[in-house]
Scaffold this active site. Structure first.
Site, mmCIF file in Angstrom:
data_model
loop_
_atom_site.group_PDB
_atom_site.id
_atom_site.type_symbol
_atom_site.label_atom_id
_atom_site.label_comp_id
_atom_site.label_asym_id
_atom_site.label_seq_id
_atom_site.Cartn_x
_atom_site.Cartn_y
_atom_site.Cartn_z
ATOM 1 N N LYS A 45 0.882 -1.252 0.043
ATOM 2 C CA LYS A 45 -0.006 -0.057 -0.044
ATOM 3 C C LYS A 45 0.875 1.201 -0.103
ATOM 4 O O LYS A 45 1.732 1.294 0.780
ATOM 5 C CB LYS A 45 -1.067 -0.136 1.109
ATOM 6 N N CYS A 135 -3.397 7.501 -8.268
ATOM 7 C CA CYS A 135 -4.512 7.971 -7.339
ATOM 8 C C CYS A 135 -5.284 9.403 -7.748
ATOM 9 O O CYS A 135 -4.440 10.387 -7.867
ATOM 10 C CB CYS A 135 -3.825 8.107 -5.867
ATOM 11 N N LYS A 173 3.019 3.634 -12.245
ATOM 12 C CA LYS A 173 1.756 2.982 -12.443
ATOM 13 C C LYS A 173 0.828 4.533 -12.958
ATOM 14 O O LYS A 173 0.898 5.717 -12.424
ATOM 15 C CB LYS A 173 1.282 2.969 -11.054
HETATM 16 C C1 LIG Z 1 -9.566 1.110 -1.539
HETATM 17 C C2 LIG Z 1 -8.778 1.074 -2.628
HETATM 18 C C3 LIG Z 1 -7.362 1.776 -2.102
HETATM 19 C C4 LIG Z 1 -6.393 1.814 -3.168
HETATM 20 N N1 LIG Z 1 -5.356 2.480 -2.661
HETATM 21 C C5 LIG Z 1 -4.309 2.453 -3.645
HETATM 22 C C6 LIG Z 1 -2.947 2.875 -3.082
HETATM 23 O O1 LIG Z 1 -2.733 3.241 -2.109
HETATM 24 N N2 LIG Z 1 -1.921 3.071 -4.167
HETATM 25 C C7 LIG Z 1 -2.053 2.636 -5.416
HETATM 26 O O2 LIG Z 1 -1.227 2.808 -6.333
HETATM 27 N N3 LIG Z 1 -3.493 2.375 -5.843
HETATM 28 C C8 LIG Z 1 -4.440 1.984 -5.102
HETATM 29 N N4 LIG Z 1 -5.669 1.437 -5.472
HETATM 30 C C9 LIG Z 1 -5.731 0.994 -6.630
HETATM 31 C C10 LIG Z 1 -5.506 -0.254 -6.842
HETATM 32 O O3 LIG Z 1 -4.299 -0.741 -6.683
HETATM 33 C C11 LIG Z 1 -5.733 -1.036 -8.230
HETATM 34 O O4 LIG Z 1 -5.108 0.078 -9.332
HETATM 35 C C12 LIG Z 1 -7.141 -0.587 -8.975
HETATM 36 O O5 LIG Z 1 -8.137 -0.952 -7.508
HETATM 37 C C13 LIG Z 1 -7.933 -1.615 -9.998
HETATM 38 O O6 LIG Z 1 -7.611 -2.973 -9.805
HETATM 39 P P1 LIG Z 1 -8.871 -3.931 -9.343
HETATM 40 O O7 LIG Z 1 -9.796 -3.531 -10.469
HETATM 41 O O8 LIG Z 1 -8.282 -5.253 -9.280
HETATM 42 O O9 LIG Z 1 -9.454 -3.198 -8.194
HETATM 43 C C14 LIG Z 1 -6.631 1.419 -4.425
HETATM 44 C C15 LIG Z 1 -7.459 0.716 -4.863
HETATM 45 C C16 LIG Z 1 -8.826 0.667 -3.919
HETATM 46 C C17 LIG Z 1 -10.115 -0.197 -4.274
#
Ligand SMILES: Cc1cc2nc3c(=O)[nH]c(=O)nc-3n(C[C@H](O)[C@H](O)[C@H](O)COP(=O)(O)O)c2cc1C
Ligand code: SF4
Ligand code: SF4
Length: 425
Positions: A45, A135, A173
């Site tokens: 995270k 983000c 990213k």
């Molecule tokens: C609750 C939550 C918190 C997230 N926090 C971060 C983060 O701290 N850093 C980051 O690069 N991406 C963060 N993401 C994005 C995820 O790493 C990912 O890129 C995104 O959810 C898409 O993947 P998924 O469809 O499998 O969820 C977060 C996603 C969610 C749902």
């Protein structure tokens, strides 16, 4: 058993399944349990400051029979001081030296700030860095995250700063909240990034509470745009991966993210150019154990095709993803209805009649007295709509009609016309 290990820009991993930087990778306890469950890697995270958050922060979109078809959050980065995260990352890497541990980083637009954090995380032996330029909320308003990821110049400069001191591979990213992701991907590549990962979350407003007249989720009476992810975003993510994979100006490996829930999604991302995948929502919905099915499914898929290594399928479908101008205008398919399984619901007839080309006839059958649905193939444009709405899988088949004309794309047609030739379709 196929070899599932991957090498992403020099980062080794026992399998292509990584947890994305998000709530599932917030602590040593979680990441260590994930590694025990079988995940090959984890992107911790995002580390950075300040440690601030809001409550509530998640919303789920249930669609049809499926819960959490889409997911949305207004959460920020880590909720722990850097020293605590570093200590837990160190312990995790010591216990699981063969698993891949990536540090996700986000700091202010300052060279010293990047140098400082990179040195600190590399000192504990991470396998790589992921710069969070994706983000979309909270941090972006303060000039970080997607505020950087929307400006190629800022991306290039910050990657350069990181590369000045980084000893491990650097993954950038990217944010999908941009008109054309290839421009930011190219900037990352020019800055010296070793790989890119995509996608972070998409700007979204999940819903509005009909009784309280408030955004969902809300924080003490106010809402803000959040980041959208989960199965609903997979087509958007897959397109972005494919576009970057086929762009020679990007030219670096891709870690695929966005709506990946099972081994099938994974294979699709690999075929379209990702060297590995990252998962967040599916793990939040179903728990770490989904990785067992992902590993089994991927392994069976490869074994059944006699493919020795997962790396052998990376990018194998990229050349089939092209521009509209290269598509063969003389290729034709028509819909064919298999009567044996048709339940006469008429959905195909209504779809074609109201919104396509009025070529599914309802024909009374003299022998049985029942009505049959028959496609007038000469009028069918092969749009697929009837097969999409048909509730009985396989009942409407799209069949290729052989053409006596040579393949001809729009680009070839225009070139022939420009050269003074004639070009009949
Ligand atoms: C609750 C939550 C918190 C997230 N926090 C971060 C983060 O701290 N850093 C980051 O690069 N991406 C963060 N993401 C994005 C995820 O790493 C990912 O890129 C995104 O959810 C898409 O993947 P998924 O469809 O499998 O969820 C977060 C996603 C969610 C749902
Ligand atoms: S493919 Fe399109 S045009 Fe053809 S029958 Fe189906 S809905 Fe009609
Ligand atoms: S939608 Fe499918 S099941 Fe329904 S009438 Fe058409 S072919 Fe038959």
């Amino acid at each position: 058993m196929a070899d599932l290990s991957i090498n992403l820009a020099g980062i080794q991993s026992p399998n292509p399944f990584w947890l994305a930087s998000a709530p599932p990778t917030n602590s040593g306890y979680q990441v260590q349990r994930a590694f025990e469950a079988g995940w090959g890697g984890a992107v911790w995270k995002t580390l950075g400051e300040p440690i601030i958050n809001v409550t509530s922060r998640f919303a789920g979109l249930n669609f049809g029979g499926q819960r959490v078809f889409g997911f949305n959050n207004i959460e920020l980065i880590t909720d722990k001081p850097l020293e605590v995260n570093l200590k837990e990352m160190d312990e995790t890497k010591r216990r699981f030296p063969k698993h891949t541990l990536i540090a996700s980083l986000m700091v202010e637009h300052k060279q010293e700030a990047w140098h400082e954090i990179v040195k600190k995380v590399e000192a504990i032996g991470v396998d790589g860095l992921e710069l969070n330029f994706g983000c979309p909320h909270g941090m972006a308003e303060r000039g970080m995250g997607s505020a950087v990821g929307q400006h190629p110049d800022l991306i290039r400069q910050q990657v350069e700063w990181v590369k000045e001191v980084a000893q491990t591979p650097v993954i950038v990213k990217l944010t999908p909240n941009i008109t054309d992701i290839r421009f930011t991907a190219r900037a990352a590549s020019q800055g010296g990034a070793d790989a890119i990962s995509m996608i972070n979350t998409i700007n979204s407003l999940m819903g509005v509470d009909l009784d309280k007249w408030l955004p969902i989720p809300h924080v003490d009476g106010k809402g803000a745009h959040g980041g959208y992810c989960g199965p609903a975003v997979k087509p958007i993510a897959l397109n972005m991966v494919a576009e970057c994979a086929r762009d020679p100006k990007v030219g670096i490996p891709i870690s695929g993210i966005g709506g990946i829930s099972d081994w099938r999604d994974t294979v699709e991302f690999l075929l379209m150019g990702a060297t590995g995948v990252q998962v967040c929502t599916a793990a939040m919905h179903h728990g770490f154990r989904i990785v067992e099915d992902m590993i089994d499914g991927l392994n069976n898929y490869l074994d059944q095709r006699g493919i020795a290594s997962v790396m052998d399928i990376v990018g194998k479908a990229v050349h089939t993803y092209s521009d509209w101008g290269h598509l063969n205008l003389n290729y034709k398919v028509v819909a064919r209805i298999h009567e044996e399984t048709c339940i006469n619901c008429n959905k195909c007839h209504i779809a074609c009649e109201d919104t396509s080309h009025q070529c599914i006839d309802i024909v009374p059958d003299a022998a049985t007295g029942k009505e049959r649905l028959v496609v007038r193939e000469e009028d069918c444009v092969g749009c697929n709509l009837c097969s999409i709405v048909c509730p009985v899988e396989g009942t409407i088949e799209m069949v290729e009609i052989p053409s006596d004309k040579a393949p001809l794309s729009w680009n070839q047609r225009q070139a022939a016309l420009a050269a003074g030739g004639s070009c009949e379709l």
